[in-house]
Design an enzyme around this catalytic site. Structure first.
Site, PDB file in Angstrom:
ATOM      1  N   ASP A  17      -6.245  -7.785   0.853  1.00  0.00           N
ATOM      2  CA  ASP A  17      -5.307  -6.657   0.808  1.00  0.00           C
ATOM      3  C   ASP A  17      -5.453  -5.763   2.038  1.00  0.00           C
ATOM      4  OD1 ASP A  17      -3.314  -5.088  -0.253  1.00  0.00           O
ATOM      5  OD2 ASP A  17      -4.642  -3.985  -1.607  1.00  0.00           O
ATOM      6  N   ASN A  65       4.751  -9.612  -5.995  1.00  0.00           N
ATOM      7  CA  ASN A  65       5.105  -9.355  -4.591  1.00  0.00           C
ATOM      8  C   ASN A  65       6.583  -9.652  -4.269  1.00  0.00           C
ATOM      9  OD1 ASN A  65       1.814 -10.294  -3.357  1.00  0.00           O
ATOM     10  ND2 ASN A  65       2.640  -8.256  -3.720  1.00  0.00           N
TER      11      ASN A  65
HETATM   12  C1  IPE Z   1      -2.547  -7.980  -4.428  1.00  0.00           C
HETATM   13  O1  IPE Z   1      -2.239  -7.005  -3.494  1.00  0.00           O
HETATM   14  C2  IPE Z   1      -1.885  -9.271  -4.073  1.00  0.00           C
HETATM   15  C3  IPE Z   1      -2.372  -9.930  -2.861  1.00  0.00           C
HETATM   16  C4  IPE Z   1      -3.362  -9.540  -2.127  1.00  0.00           C
HETATM   17  C5  IPE Z   1      -1.669 -11.133  -2.517  1.00  0.00           C
HETATM   18  P1  IPE Z   1      -1.031  -5.986  -3.706  1.00  0.00           P
HETATM   19  O2  IPE Z   1      -1.031  -5.086  -2.533  1.00  0.00           O
HETATM   20  O3  IPE Z   1       0.215  -6.710  -4.007  1.00  0.00           O
HETATM   21  O4  IPE Z   1      -1.474  -5.207  -5.032  1.00  0.00           O
HETATM   22  P2  IPE Z   1      -1.116  -3.735  -5.499  1.00  0.00           P
HETATM   23  O5  IPE Z   1       0.363  -3.600  -5.448  1.00  0.00           O
HETATM   24  O6  IPE Z   1      -1.801  -2.795  -4.556  1.00  0.00           O
HETATM   25  O7  IPE Z   1      -1.687  -3.637  -6.881  1.00  0.00           O
HETATM   26  C1  IPE Z   2      -1.893  -7.962   1.210  1.00  0.00           C
HETATM   27  O1  IPE Z   2      -1.574  -6.925   2.056  1.00  0.00           O
HETATM   28  C2  IPE Z   2      -1.045  -9.195   1.435  1.00  0.00           C
HETATM   29  C3  IPE Z   2       0.001  -9.394   0.410  1.00  0.00           C
HETATM   30  C4  IPE Z   2       0.096  -8.753  -0.718  1.00  0.00           C
HETATM   31  C5  IPE Z   2       0.996 -10.416   0.691  1.00  0.00           C
HETATM   32  P1  IPE Z   2      -0.484  -5.853   1.678  1.00  0.00           P
HETATM   33  O2  IPE Z   2       0.839  -6.309   2.196  1.00  0.00           O
HETATM   34  O3  IPE Z   2      -0.513  -5.544   0.231  1.00  0.00           O
HETATM   35  O4  IPE Z   2      -0.965  -4.591   2.519  1.00  0.00           O
HETATM   36  P2  IPE Z   2      -0.982  -3.081   2.049  1.00  0.00           P
HETATM   37  O5  IPE Z   2      -1.712  -3.022   0.764  1.00  0.00           O
HETATM   38  O6  IPE Z   2       0.453  -2.674   1.905  1.00  0.00           O
HETATM   39  O7  IPE Z   2      -1.666  -2.365   3.142  1.00  0.00           O
HETATM   40 MG    MG Z   3      -1.531  -4.217  -0.865  1.00  0.00          MG
END
Ligand code: IPE
Ligand code: IPE
Ligand code: MG
Length: 239
Positions: A17, A65
């Protein structure tokens, strides 16, 4: 590379993340962060054998997502395809067996084809088992498992009386994997976000502030080594 035998974690799962914030901090679009994040995976996979980590599972795209903008979702799907095409040879050569978990039904056929091909191309490898979660959600996985299980009951292949945790586990996407011993989440968020809900019932958790594109093999190694000192009791009392 020699494999270490340690009392360290055999299966590490990572919630990768912080890509979006990493890009935003640099005034760049979120996809720039996803590309930087994808490049990190290889280094972490390569660190596994020396650390005694046989199974590495990474969360790449959750069932939630899809709520992101069309641009980001399409960019991520394109990135997954590019990643598979670019990394296949290196993965085959370095002894990594790749598997994908998650529901493929919503993914483009061209991506599913590449996923199938990569699984097949690496199916004889056994040094590290890399599992990539795409369109994966813990609740969705359990729901799909229960649906298939109910179907088998309806077909008379299974009696409802025989359904226990072990039987249910066999219907999960992860049926060939051991449960994760350690779950790491980067970017400072202390939540699971629907990752490996059933499998992580007794996992240790480590939440680190580092954003995924900055997460190094050295930091990964430090966390994995510190795991060895943890006292896992699985609900029992040590005598
Ligand atoms: C979890 O991260 C999913 C992945 C890392 C693929 P998200 O960024 O989607 O999760 P939330 O929205 O912060 O809970
Ligand atoms: C994790 O990074 C990757 C995916 C969920 C695909 P994020 O895209 O959630 O990055 P932040 O949390 O917005 O910084
Ligand atoms: Mg994230």
């Amino acid at each position: 590379m020699a494999e270490e035998t340690t009392n360290g974690p055999r299966h590490v799962a990572v919630i990768m993340d912080g890509n979006g914030r990493w890009a935003q901090m640099r005034g760049r679009p979120r996809l720039f962060g996803h590309h930087a994040g994808a490049r990190r995976v290889r280094e972490i996979v390569e660190a596994c054998p020396a650390l005694g980590v046989k199974y590495l599972t990474v969360f790449a795209f959750s069932t939630e997502n899809w709520k992101r903008t069309q641009t980001e979702v399409a960019g991520l799907m394109k990135l997954f395809k590019r990643y598979i095409i670019r990394e296949t040879q290196a993965l085959v050569n370095s002894g990594v067996r790749v598997r994908f978990i998650g529901d493929r039904i919503r993914l483009e056929d061209s991506l599913v084809q590449l996923m199938d091909d990569l699984e097949l191309a690496t199916s004889h490898n056994d040094l590290v088992h890399l599992t990539i979660a795409i369109n994966y959600g813990g609740r969705d996985e359990v729901t799909r498992a229960v649906r298939r299980l109910a179907f088998d009951v309806e077909q008379g292949k299974l009696s409802y009386k025989d359904v226990d945790a072990e039987v249910l586990s066999r219907y999960l996407d992860t049926h060939v994997l051991p449960d994760p011993d350690l779950v790491i989440r980067t970017s400072g968020e202390a939540r699971i976000s629907n990752f490996l809900l059933w499998q992580s019932a007794y996992a240790e958790y480590e939440f680190v502030d580092t954003l995924w594109p900055d997460f190094t093999a050295a930091e990964f190694g430090g966390i994995v080594r510190s795991y060895a000192g943890r006292d896992r009791r699985f609900g029992a009392v040590k005598v």
